[in-house]
Design a protein around this motif. Sequence first.
Motif, PDB file in Angstrom:
ATOM      1  N   TYR A   1     -14.857  -1.106   6.843  1.00 26.78           N
ATOM      2  CA  TYR A   1     -13.514  -0.735   7.347  1.00 26.78           C
ATOM      3  C   TYR A   1     -13.745   0.408   8.111  1.00 26.78           C
TER       4      TYR A   1
ATOM      5  N   LYS B   1      -5.872  -3.800  11.946  1.00 23.96           N
ATOM      6  CA  LYS B   1      -4.676  -3.431  11.754  1.00 23.96           C
ATOM      7  C   LYS B   1      -4.175  -2.002  12.075  1.00 23.96           C
TER       8      LYS B   1
ATOM      9  N   TYR C   1      -1.629   1.221  12.726  1.00 25.38           N
ATOM     10  CA  TYR C   1      -0.640   2.024  11.859  1.00 25.38           C
ATOM     11  C   TYR C   1      -0.059   3.007  12.917  1.00 25.38           C
TER      12      TYR C   1
ATOM     13  N   GLY D   1      -2.153   6.606   0.754  1.00 25.67           N
ATOM     14  CA  GLY D   1      -1.784   5.414   0.478  1.00 25.67           C
ATOM     15  C   GLY D   1      -2.257   3.971   1.199  1.00 25.67           C
ATOM     16  N   ILE D   2      -2.398   4.532   2.378  1.00 29.88           N
ATOM     17  CA  ILE D   2      -3.144   3.352   3.440  1.00 29.88           C
ATOM     18  C   ILE D   2      -4.462   3.244   2.857  1.00 29.88           C
TER      19      ILE D   2
ATOM     20  N   SER E   1      -5.810   3.473   0.255  1.00 28.12           N
ATOM     21  CA  SER E   1      -6.072   2.783  -1.260  1.00 28.12           C
ATOM     22  C   SER E   1      -5.833   1.148  -1.070  1.00 28.12           C
ATOM     23  N   GLU E   2      -5.101   0.829   0.152  1.00 29.14           N
ATOM     24  CA  GLU E   2      -4.956  -0.619   0.372  1.00 29.14           C
ATOM     25  C   GLU E   2      -6.451  -1.335   0.479  1.00 29.14           C
ATOM     26  N   TYR E   3      -7.348  -0.255   1.102  1.00 28.55           N
ATOM     27  CA  TYR E   3      -8.688  -0.921   1.349  1.00 28.55           C
ATOM     28  C   TYR E   3      -9.532  -0.415   0.035  1.00 28.55           C
TER      29      TYR E   3
ATOM     30  N   GLU F   1      -7.269   7.216  -4.391  1.00 28.82           N
ATOM     31  CA  GLU F   1      -5.967   7.643  -4.179  1.00 28.82           C
ATOM     32  C   GLU F   1      -6.159   8.967  -4.720  1.00 28.82           C
TER      33      GLU F   1
END
Length: 157
Positions: free
Chosen positions: A74, A135, A137, A147-148, A150-152, A156
């Motif tokens: 990422y 993506k 933001y 939080g963002i 942790s989506e990947y 956290e």
Amino acid sequence: MVLHDYTYTNTILKKYPREQRHLLAILQDIQRHYNYLPRKSLDMVRDYLDIPLSKLYSMATFYRALSLKPKGEYVIKVCDGTACHIKSSQSIIDEIRKVLNIDSGETTGDGKFSLETVNCLGSCAASPVMVINDKFYGKVIPSMVGGILSEYGGPEN
Ligand code: FES
């Protein structure tokens, strides 16, 4: 992302005639597939087009979209253009640095994330902005970063 499978470089080369004018397109295809330009792939391009490796390196370092270093799965791009800078993009960068423990231009040890600062992404109205792979933001504040990420699969905090 496929790493260390250099056979795909041959598939890319076969799409192009052995002419130097296709060099940039070939390098872009390799970059897209591997997310960087592996040394082995560059050797294959050199042999295919019969051009010096130094020419490949100078092109690779000239174009920002090309990278000689492996990038993470990422790639986080934080805009530091004028509008984003005024809206405190630096605090976003600082927060990412804190969460992932990497500086701009670096990749985490597990190869998961790379961090880059970039110039205006053309969405100043949503500043400060960041992009993870494709993506987008907007209006990011530091407290959103954990939080963002942790989506990947990021830690956290
Ligand atoms: S300055 Fe960041 S999107 Fe324009």
